[in-house]
Design an enzyme around this catalytic site. Structure first.
Site, short mmCIF file in Angstrom:
data_model
loop_
_atom_site.label_atom_id
_atom_site.label_comp_id
_atom_site.label_asym_id
_atom_site.label_seq_id
_atom_site.Cartn_x
_atom_site.Cartn_y
_atom_site.Cartn_z
N ILE A 47 -12.94 -5.40 7.95
CA ILE A 47 -11.86 -4.16 8.00
C ILE A 47 -12.27 -2.98 7.05
CG2 ILE A 47 -9.75 -5.33 8.96
CD1 ILE A 47 -8.80 -5.81 6.19
N ARG B 109 -18.57 8.05 8.42
CA ARG B 109 -18.78 6.70 8.00
C ARG B 109 -17.82 5.67 8.68
NH1 ARG B 109 -17.98 6.89 1.33
NH2 ARG B 109 -20.10 7.75 0.86
N LYS C 121 -12.81 0.24 4.89
CA LYS C 121 -11.90 1.31 4.54
C LYS C 121 -12.79 2.69 4.51
CE LYS C 121 -10.28 4.61 1.49
NZ LYS C 121 -11.36 5.48 0.75
N SER C 122 -12.56 3.72 5.52
CA SER C 122 -13.03 4.81 5.05
C SER C 122 -12.20 6.19 5.42
CB SER C 122 -14.54 5.15 5.94
OG SER C 122 -14.94 6.31 5.42
N TYR D 48 0.82 -1.07 0.13
CA TYR D 48 -0.09 0.00 0.04
C TYR D 48 0.95 1.26 0.01
CZ TYR D 48 -3.43 -3.35 1.38
OH TYR D 48 -4.42 -4.46 1.52
N ASN E 217 -19.48 2.58 10.86
CA ASN E 217 -18.98 1.19 10.82
C ASN E 217 -18.71 0.67 11.89
OD1 ASN E 217 -19.30 1.81 8.06
ND2 ASN E 217 -17.16 2.33 7.33
P1 NDP Z 1 -14.43 -1.66 1.36
O1 NDP Z 1 -15.69 -2.80 1.15
O2 NDP Z 1 -13.81 -1.31 2.95
O3 NDP Z 1 -15.11 -0.19 0.70
C1 NDP Z 1 -14.20 1.07 0.96
C2 NDP Z 1 -15.13 1.93 0.22
O4 NDP Z 1 -16.46 2.17 0.80
C3 NDP Z 1 -14.60 3.42 0.10
O5 NDP Z 1 -14.89 3.58 -1.18
C4 NDP Z 1 -15.40 4.24 0.99
O6 NDP Z 1 -15.42 5.61 0.90
C5 NDP Z 1 -16.57 3.51 1.11
N1 NDP Z 1 -17.39 3.50 2.33
C6 NDP Z 1 -16.65 3.01 3.66
N2 NDP Z 1 -17.79 3.00 4.61
C7 NDP Z 1 -18.63 3.67 4.10
C8 NDP Z 1 -20.29 3.70 4.74
N3 NDP Z 1 -20.44 3.65 5.92
N4 NDP Z 1 -21.25 4.16 3.67
C9 NDP Z 1 -20.91 4.20 2.31
N5 NDP Z 1 -19.64 3.98 1.81
C10 NDP Z 1 -18.54 3.64 2.74
O7 NDP Z 1 -13.42 -2.05 0.43
P2 NDP Z 1 -11.68 -1.94 0.46
O8 NDP Z 1 -11.30 -2.68 -1.00
O9 NDP Z 1 -11.09 -0.77 0.67
O10 NDP Z 1 -11.31 -3.03 1.48
C11 NDP Z 1 -11.17 -2.75 2.75
C12 NDP Z 1 -9.72 -2.87 3.20
O11 NDP Z 1 -9.31 -4.13 3.01
C13 NDP Z 1 -8.64 -2.07 2.37
O12 NDP Z 1 -8.61 -0.64 2.78
C14 NDP Z 1 -7.31 -2.67 2.63
O13 NDP Z 1 -7.02 -2.44 3.86
C15 NDP Z 1 -7.86 -4.37 2.54
N6 NDP Z 1 -7.57 -4.97 1.37
C16 NDP Z 1 -6.83 -6.25 1.60
C17 NDP Z 1 -6.62 -6.84 0.19
C18 NDP Z 1 -5.86 -8.28 0.34
O14 NDP Z 1 -5.36 -8.58 -0.73
N7 NDP Z 1 -5.63 -8.71 1.62
C19 NDP Z 1 -7.12 -6.51 -0.93
C20 NDP Z 1 -7.75 -5.30 -1.01
C21 NDP Z 1 -8.14 -4.71 0.26
P3 NDP Z 1 -14.74 6.76 1.58
O15 NDP Z 1 -13.27 6.25 2.08
O16 NDP Z 1 -14.73 7.81 0.83
O17 NDP Z 1 -15.45 6.83 2.94
#
Ligand code: NDP
Length: 280
Positions: free
Chosen positions: A235, A243, A237-238, A56, A247
Site C-alpha cells: 500500500i 509516482r 503512499k504517494s 491518521y 507504483n
Molecule cells: P511508503 O513505503 O509507502 O513510502 C512513502 C514515501 O515514499 C513518501 O515519502 C512518498 O513520497 C515516497 N514515494 C512514493 N512512491 C514513490 C516512488 N515511486 N518513487 C520515489 N518515492 C516514492 O511508506 P508509508 O510509511 O507511507 O507506508 C504506506 C502506508 O502504509 C501509509 O501511508 C499508511 O496508509 C500505512 N501505514 C500503516 C501502518 C500500520 O501500523 N498499520 C504504519 C505506517 C503506515 P510522495 O508522497 O512525496 O510521493
C-alpha cells in the site's frame, strides 16, 4: 482526459470470498484536503483500494475524495483501523461507528485492529466485538495489523473467525519471512505498510538502481514488483500523481529468480517495529 488508461490491477481473494486489489494507496500522513486530492488523482489512474485509520485523522477527507471521484462506492475497497483507545469492552462498536460517520460510508471493506498492544491484553475481546461488527455488515472483512505470529496464534485459539489480513511493516529490508509463512499456512493475506521503506534510504540502494536499469523501470517499481510477485499486497503512499501511476504499473514485467535472490541482500539497515512493545 486521462492520458494513462487505468491498468487492470490483479485482485487477491480474502477468506470471506471478497477480493482485495493487490495495490492500495497509503494515506498517512496526508491531511483531509491532501487526501481528498490524492484519492481523486489516484482513482483517475486506476486505484480502487484506499488505506486509512482513525489515528491518521483524515477519514473525512478520504470519504470526500471517494465521493468526488464520481465512481460508485461499491468499486472501492476501503480499509480503516481501530485505534488502541477503542480496544476492549465492545468499545470497537463506537470506534467503527465514528469512523463510518467521518467517512460518510455505510460500511468499510476491511476493519483492522491497528496494534495488538499485548501488554493491555485486550485484543481477544476486541476481536470478539469485530466478529459482531462483521455480522452486522458494518465491515465486510476483519483483520489485524502489526500482529506477530504469536499474537495471531493467541487470537485464533480463542475466537471463531480467522483474520482476513495482517497488515505489517514489510519491504526487502524487513522481509518478515516468519510472518509470511504463518499467514500462508492460514490463508491470511499479507498487506505491506512502508513497502517502499517509508521514504527513507531504501530506494537509493545501488542494487535497486542496477535492477531498475536492467528492467527499464524505477527502483520503486522493482521494490513493488518484489512484493506483488510474492502474493503480498503493498500500500505505497504517494501524493505525487506521476509516482502513483508508476507504483501501479508493476504487472507488466517479471523479476527473475536470481534477481529476487539479489533483493534478499537488502535485508537490514532499517528499524523494524516490534509488535510486542510498539503501537498506540
Ligand atoms: P511508503 O513505503 O509507502 O513510502 C512513502 C514515501 O515514499 C513518501 O515519502 C512518498 O513520497 C515516497 N514515494 C512514493 N512512491 C514513490 C516512488 N515511486 N518513487 C520515489 N518515492 C516514492 O511508506 P508509508 O510509511 O507511507 O507506508 C504506506 C502506508 O502504509 C501509509 O501511508 C499508511 O496508509 C500505512 N501505514 C500503516 C501502518 C500500520 O501500523 N498499520 C504504519 C505506517 C503506515 P510522495 O508522497 O512525496 O510521493
Amino acid at each position: 482526459m486521462n492520458e494513462h488508461p487505468a491498468p487492470s490491477i490483479p485482485q487477491l481473494q480474502l477468506n470471506t470470498g471478497a477480493s482485495i486489489p493487490q495495490i492500495g494507496l497509503g494515506t498517512w500522513p496526508l491531511d483531509d484536503d491532501e487526501v481528498e486530492r490524492a484519492i481523486v488523482d489516484a482513482a483517475g489512474l486506476g486505484y480502487r483500494h484506499i488505506d486509512t485509520a482513525e489515528k491518521y485523522g483524515n477519514e473525512v477527507g478520504v470519504g470526500r475524495g471517494i465521493r468526488a471521484t464520481g465512481i460508485d462506492r461499491g468499486e472501492f475497497f476501503v480499509t480503516t483501523k481501530l485505534d488502541g483507545k477503542f480496544q476492549g469492552d465492545d468499545r470497537a462498536i463506537a470506534g467503527l461507528e465514528a469512523s463510518l460517520e467521518r467517512l460518510g460510508l455505510d460500511y468499510v471493506d476491511l476493519l483492522l485492529i491497528h496494534w495488538p498492544l499485548p501488554q493491555r491484553d485486550l485484543f481477544v475481546s476486541t476481536w470478539r466485538t469485530f466478529e459482531k461488527l462483521l455480522e452486522r455488515g458494518l465491515t465486510r472483512a476483519i483483520g489485524t495489523s502489526n500482529f506477530s505470529p504469536a499474537h495471531l496464534k493467541t487470537l485464533m485459539a480463542q475466537t471463531a473467525i480467522v483474520p482476513a489480513v495482517n497488515q505489517v511493516q514489510l519491504s526487502p529490508q524487513i522481509p518478515r519471512d516468519e510472518y509470511r509463512a504463518f499467514h500462508d499456512e492460514h490463508a491470511i493475506v499479507t498487506v505491506a505498510w512502508s513497502p517502499l521503506g517509508g521514504g527513507n534510504r531504501l530506494l537509493d540502494h545501488e542494487i535497486l538502481r542496477q535492477l531498475g536499469e536492467e528492467y527499464g523501470v524505477s527502483p520503486a517499481q522493482i521494490v513493488l514488483r518484489w512484493h506483488v510477485q510474492q502474493g503480498i499486497v503493498p500500500i505505497p503512499k504517494s501524493k505525487t500523481p506521476e509516482r502513483m501511476r508508476a507504483n501501479l504499473d508493476v504487472f507488466g514485467f517479471e523479476l527473475s529468480r536470481d534477481d529476487m535472490l539479489m533483493l534478499d541482500r537488502l535485508v537490514g539497515g532499517e528499524k523494524a517495529v516490534d509488535p510486542d512493545v510498539d503501537g498506540h
